[in-house]
Design a protein around this motif. Structure first.
Motif, PDB file in Angstrom:
ATOM      1  N   UNK A  85       0.812  -1.204   0.000  1.00 23.50           N
ATOM      2  CA  UNK A  85       0.000   0.000   0.000  1.00 23.50           C
ATOM      3  C   UNK A  85       0.850   1.260   0.000  1.00 23.50           C
ATOM      4  N   UNK A  86       2.128   1.138   0.379  1.00 25.74           N
ATOM      5  CA  UNK A  86       2.959   2.336   0.421  1.00 25.74           C
ATOM      6  C   UNK A  86       3.651   2.597  -0.911  1.00 25.74           C
ATOM      7  N   UNK A  87       3.409   1.729  -1.903  1.00 21.86           N
ATOM      8  CA  UNK A  87       3.940   1.996  -3.236  1.00 21.86           C
ATOM      9  C   UNK A  87       3.349   3.319  -3.733  1.00 21.86           C
ATOM     10  N   UNK A  88       4.137   4.132  -4.467  1.00 21.15           N
ATOM     11  CA  UNK A  88       3.641   5.469  -4.830  1.00 21.15           C
ATOM     12  C   UNK A  88       2.269   5.482  -5.512  1.00 21.15           C
ATOM     13  N   UNK A  89       1.941   4.475  -6.290  1.00 15.22           N
ATOM     14  CA  UNK A  89       0.667   4.553  -7.028  1.00 15.22           C
ATOM     15  C   UNK A  89      -0.535   4.496  -6.070  1.00 15.22           C
ATOM     16  N   UNK A  90      -0.666   3.442  -5.235  1.00 14.41           N
ATOM     17  CA  UNK A  90      -1.772   3.479  -4.274  1.00 14.41           C
ATOM     18  C   UNK A  90      -1.622   4.613  -3.268  1.00 14.41           C
ATOM     19  N   UNK A  91      -0.398   4.927  -2.898  1.00 16.17           N
ATOM     20  CA  UNK A  91      -0.188   5.951  -1.884  1.00 16.17           C
ATOM     21  C   UNK A  91      -0.704   7.310  -2.347  1.00 16.17           C
ATOM     22  N   UNK A  92      -0.281   7.721  -3.549  1.00 19.07           N
ATOM     23  CA  UNK A  92      -0.711   9.029  -4.045  1.00 19.07           C
ATOM     24  C   UNK A  92      -2.200   9.015  -4.364  1.00 19.07           C
ATOM     25  N   UNK A  93      -2.687   7.874  -4.843  1.00 16.85           N
ATOM     26  CA  UNK A  93      -4.119   7.767  -5.099  1.00 16.85           C
ATOM     27  C   UNK A  93      -4.893   8.002  -3.803  1.00 16.85           C
ATOM     28  N   UNK A  94      -4.439   7.354  -2.744  1.00 16.68           N
ATOM     29  CA  UNK A  94      -5.115   7.484  -1.453  1.00 16.68           C
ATOM     30  C   UNK A  94      -5.136   8.910  -0.942  1.00 16.68           C
TER      31      UNK A  94
END
Lengths: 593, 476
Positions: B311-320
């Motif tokens: 979940x801390x990967x930039x894609x889900x992180x920035x999405x969140x």
């Protein structure tokens, strides 16, 4: 010849996202505002090299090409300060979004120019000085009742000292002259109620002082455990979903400040809408008037141009300083400073600067420090030496909640209060998800006297005891995880129970519950007192041989848990709980004997 | 007559550099004519004096430096809009691929849209019933919200999305509803699943599909979500439709963005992703919402597969950081055959508080969901403890929580793809599960609701089993 033709112009040679490079810009100065192309997009010069100027453009640059003109204005990026600021909603470069909507509909079209302050509206100016008075910079000239909550003070602008030649009384627009001052050097100044100030320059004051009063927020974990002083700085870093924005909103709603400046920097559009719809409805707990009447909003949401995000925090803090100069206590919320830093990174990348950590520019730390250092309790300019305070609370959104993020680290180096939001707590729906173990406040000593005098003599002691229990709990939990709860001594089990009560009945606070959303210092003191009273009585009982299981199942504990839902004016009932505790303990002691 | 340039000097990855150009605008659309006569489309990424850097959507295969010709069209990328788009399937750049007739547009719109004035937004507060308890009861979706599904490879995210698209209704209202589906780099089978599910349920009539498959040009994906939103904005704000936009898979979109960034030799931000990933995603996601004075709305469900379920990967992180919450699917629940495998603890709907309560769902909703969360979280903690120490080491209360969390997963979260629960059913089920606890444990629920609802379910506990079932189906 008209003004347009006299403007000096350059020519665009490069367009890369929000960065435009123009040649033929000799005479331009760093951080001057320019108008890009005939669409007149607003930009700011951020690098000069020969007659080449790099410009960050505050609007979308799609459709802009080489060969188009760039107009110089010779002015730095400035904000308009005067009556009409309160209750406004501005974008990052102080354009009123409500007026834009009336003019062009629901989308923001480019190159739109709207004055920040309404030029038509007349304000009732009441003079507080008379002709012939000799005044210095910062002295009070007159007052305008801007909203029911805010008296807007019109002061002598910085740099002017002299004698009042003429002063008006009555209804004026912000541009009309209300006062004429003959300066000591012989020049005369026609002053209106409005002044301009460059956003990147902090407004002057006489002297900076250390914060010594708590900025109460009605949030128990903040006020009791990690308070911020009036004029202090705090940061709220946390991963997404941990409740940064709710904390910021709660502060904007309930913080004991006379003026609130809320900067929505690169965040969600719906959150700004929430503020816009909710604040006019919410009542200030002290005056009963809508909270909007003391609030200025800066909204540069994430889909709005990235460079304006960079400007928005400066626009907000300059407006806040202006109110501080009037002698008010101002609180600035910036949500989120990470987006501001990212905007800096994007521009820096386009300038092809050598990057620091994670692509952020090497000057990130300096910029962050400079921003927070504008906060403070000060003696304002003016002969009456009034005090004003500006507190700054910045949210930080570290990627993946990783506190080693350069923006978090740069922020922690300068702020005095750290409210650490943890997603682990958020998953358990413990809100506000502020960790009591990792957060800190460096204002505890500064405001200790204030707490003892204004809240209760033993308030700091209660806090220390509660904090000690929570720390012991963390250690005991480790043991429980290894060997189970049965291995603990009854005294340790009581510590666990007491700290659980502190966590669940005191620290946990529901922002959406009509009573629980705000707790006065007085009620906070009583609540904590009751919880610790139970602990002390139970400890006595335990020593006298009452089994721990009996204590754990006392029904009075449920009543303590519900104290937070008791209305402010029913706070006496909380104190009454202590008698009931005494009675309940007496009963179990009698049983045991 | 537009000028044709044959001055391509460099081709690198998806980018071409054209020199000696005049009057080229940033973000302008470009047509490249290959020696074979084929036409490719691109977009200007940067102009520097007489050089233009162009990103080619369909890839640069076959483009050469001597014979290929470049034309700058003087406008941005546009999509032709018409009500006839409903029921049709387009490629990632908005060209029909379903063998149907050409669309005659009512008007054309730039796919980048214009940023919505936050002052013109209306706050999302209308409850959408998805029929899935884990969403309706605990992570309530409201109209105009953007709620992503964070998933992993091999998890049934597409099925969950299709179930939401199928079941979503607003209580007590009959309104025009449409689905806009944007697929970026998904496989043929995944696309086929959605298309046939839409066909089977008849939803296709009210759907617009933009499909960029895994073997379609990667850079084309950068336009696909913008195409979808342009269509959605037209339907919502001009034709008074409530639109549900489903975008899958955003991870592929971000990878295309990274590809372009790498080709431009930009300094990467975190983990190799471009520094402007947040801004770019925001310009897509933030187009969802409601506008004051407009009847329609855009609700967005983007789907993304988290690389390594992180979940801390930039894609889900920035999405969140942009979306208003997230629904997280997890592997352990999927293995236990919990369907949908929604991990409710880290899932969140930020807008739920405005969408629930009296007149929206039911007065007790907020308290019940707070209590369910707290109880489930405590049960999960007890479970961890039990793994280390054995169940015997738990206190009686913890044992109760442990049992609760298992039943909760089995009955509340798990419901199967075909079951469509009303909000009443969801809330009553919550009470029923909570009724195993002594009243003093239910600290998060107001006294008045305990009196009103708990008594109902406490009594039923002693009643015979079939009666309880009957009560569940027909709530009062």
């Amino acid at each position: 010849m008209n003004g347009e033709a006299r403007e000096r112009t350059g020519t665009i040679v490069k367009v890369a996202g929000p960065l435009v490079v123009a040649e033929g810009m000799s005479g331009a100065r760093m951080f001057d505002v320019v108008k890009v192309s005939d669409k007149r997009l607003i930009g700011e010069i951020i690098e000069l090299s020969g007659d080449l100027a790099s410009i960050q453009v505050y609007e979308e640059t799609g459709g802009i090409g080489t060969g188009e003109p760039v107009y110089q204005t010779g002015q730095p990026l400035s904000v308009e300060l005067g009556p009409g600021l309160i209750e406004s909603i501005y974008d990052g470069i102080q354009r009123p979004l409500d007026v834009i909507r009336e003019m062009v509909g629901e989308s923001i079209t480019r190159g739109i120019e709207v004055p920040a302050l309404n030029r038509e509206k007349k304000w009732a100016f009441e003079p507080k000085a008379a002709a012939g008075d000799s005044v210095v910079e910062g002295d009070l000239l007159g007052e305008v009742q801007e909203t029911t909550l805010v008296i807007h003070k019109i002061l002598v602008p910085p740099g002017i000292n002299g004698t009042i030649e003429r002063i008006e009384s009555g209804e004026f627009t912000v541009e009309e002259t209300v006062c004429v001052i003959k300066n000591d050097d012989g020049t005369t100044h026609d002053l209106s109620m409005m002044q301009r100030w460059p956003v990147r320059k902090s407004r002057p004051y006489k002297e900076k002082l250390a914060p010594h009063i708590a900025l109460t927020t009605g949030q128990r974990v903040l006020d009791t455990f990690f308070p911020v002083g009036k004029g202090g700085t705090a940061c709220v870093p946390g991963p997404f979903g941990s409740g940064k924005t709710v904390v910021q909103h709660q502060l904007a709603k309930w913080a004991d400040a006379e003026i609130i400046v809320y900067i929505g920097c690169g965040e969600r559009g719906n959150e700004m809408t929430d503020v816009l719809l909710e604040f006019p409805e919410l009542k200030d707990p002290r005056s009963g008037d809508p909270l909007m009447r003391r609030t200025v909003l800066i909204a540069n949401t994430s889909n709005m141009p990235v460079a304006a995000r960079e400007a928005s925090v400066y626009t907000g803090i300059t407006i806040a300083e202006y109110f501080r100069d009037m002698g008010y206590s101002v609180a600035v919320m910036a949500d989120s400073t990470s987006r501001w830093a990212e905007a800096m990174r994007e521009i820096s990348g386009r300038l092809e600067e050598m990057p620091g950590e994670e692509g952020y520019p090497a000057y990130l730390g300096a910029k962050v420090a400079e921003f927070y250092e504008r906060a403070g309790r000060v003696t304002c300019l003016g002969s009456d030496s009034r005090e004003g305070a500006m507190s700054v609370i910045g949210a930080v959104s570290p990627p993946g909640g990783d506190l080693s993020d350069p923006v978090v680290q740069a922020t922690l180096r300068v702020v005095k209060v750290f409210w650490s939001l943890e997603d682990k707590l958020a998953y358990k729906r413990h809100f506000p998800a502020i960790s009591w173990l990792t957060s800190y406040s460096l204002y505890l000593e500064n405001i200790e006297t204030y707490l003892r005098e204004e809240v209760a003599e033993d308030m700091p002691d209660l806090r220390s005891e509660a904090m000690r229990l929570l720390e012991e709990e963390a250690e005991l939990e480790e043991i429980v995880r290894l060997v189970g709860i049965d291995a603990l001594s009854p005294a340790d089990r009581l510590t666990l129970e007491a700290s659980r009560s502190i966590r669940e009945d005191f620290l946990h606070q529901n922002a959406f519950h009509e009573v629980d959303t705000y707790t006065s210092m007085e009620k906070q003191y009583k609540m904590l007192h009751v919880i610790l009273h139970f602990y002390h009585r139970a400890k006595d009982a335990l020593e006298k041989g009452v089994p721990i299981t009996t204590i754990e199942t006392l029904p009075i504990r449920e009543r303590i848990a519900r104290a937070k839902y008791m209305a402010e004016d029913a706070a006496d009932q909380i104190v009454a709980l202590e008698d009931e505790i005494d009675k309940a303990i007496k009963d179990v002691l009698a049983e045991a004997a | 007559m537009l000028k044709e340039y044959s001055t391509i000097t460099k081709i690198s990855g998806p980018l071409i550099l054209v020199e000696e150009v005049e009057g080229v605008k940033y973000e302008e659309i470009v047509e490249v004519k290959l020696p074979t006569g084929e036409i490719r489309r691109g977009r200007v990424l940067e102009v520097d004096r007489d050089k233009a850097l162009v990103q080619i959507f369909e890839g640069t295969t076959g483009i050469d430096v001597t014979k290929s010709k470049v034309k700058f069209l003087g406008k941005g990328i546009e999509l032709g809009l018409s009500m006839d788009m409903l029921g049709r399937v387009f490629d990632g750049l908005g060209r029909p691929i379903d063998k149907g007739p050409k669309i005659i547009p009512e008007r054309r719109a730039d796919i980048n849209g214009a940023p919505l004035n936050p002052y013109a937004r209306d706050y999302p507060n209308e409850f959408i019933q998805t029929g899935i308890s884990a969403i309706d009861g605990l992570n309530t979706l409201v109209r105009g919200q953007k709620l992503p599904i964070f998933s992993g490879s091999g998890l049934p995210h597409n099925r969950v999305a299709a179930q939401i698209a199928r079941q979503a209704t607003v209580l007590g209202k009959e309104e025009t509803f449409a689905v806009v589906f944007g697929a970026m780099g998904i496989t043929f089978e995944e696309a086929d699943f959605f298309i046939s599910d839409f066909r089977r349920t008849g939803a296709i009539e009210r759907a617009v599909l933009f499909i960029n498959l895994a073997d379609d040009p990667a850079v084309e994906r950068l336009a696909t979500p913008r195409m979808a939103f342009t269509a959605a904005e037209y339907l919502a704000f001009e034709k008074d439709t409530h639109v549900l936009v489903i975008l899958t898979d955003m991870t592929n979109y971000c990878e295309a963005l990274r590809q372009v960034s790498a080709a431009r030799k930009e300094i990467p931000g975190r983990r190799g992703d471009p520094g402007y990933l947040y801004t770019d995603l925001a310009t897509v996601y933030e187009r969802a919402g409601r506008v004051m004075g407009k009847k329609g709305s855009i609700t967005l469900i983007p789907i993304l597969t988290m690389p390594e379920d992180d979940k801390t990967h930039p894609i889900p992180d920035l999405t969140g950081y942009i979306t208003e919450g997230q629904v997280i699917l997890t592997r352990p629940l999927h293995r236990k055959k919990v369907s949908p495998p929604i991990d409710v603890l880290p899932s969140l709907s930020r807008l739920k508080d405005k969408g629930i309560g009296p007149e929206k769902t039911r007065e007790d909703h907020a308290d019940v969901f707070n209590q369910l969360f707290a109880a489930y979280a405590r049960g999960k903690e007890a479970q961890e403890l039990a793994v280390i120490l054995g169940e015997a080491a738990l206190s009686d209360t913890d044992k109760l929580y442990l049992k609760f969390s298992a039943v909760f997963e089995e009955r509340y979260v798990s419901q199967g793809e075909e079951e469509n629960r009303t909000i009443e059913q969801t809330l009553d089920l919550g009470w029923e599960l909570l009724s195993v606890f002594p009243r003093a444990e239910l600290k998060r629920i107001r006294e008045e609701y305990l009196d009103k609802y708990l008594t109902r379910f406490k009594k039923e506990e002693t009643a015979a089993e079939p009666e309880k079932e009957a009560e569940m189906v027909a709530p009062t």
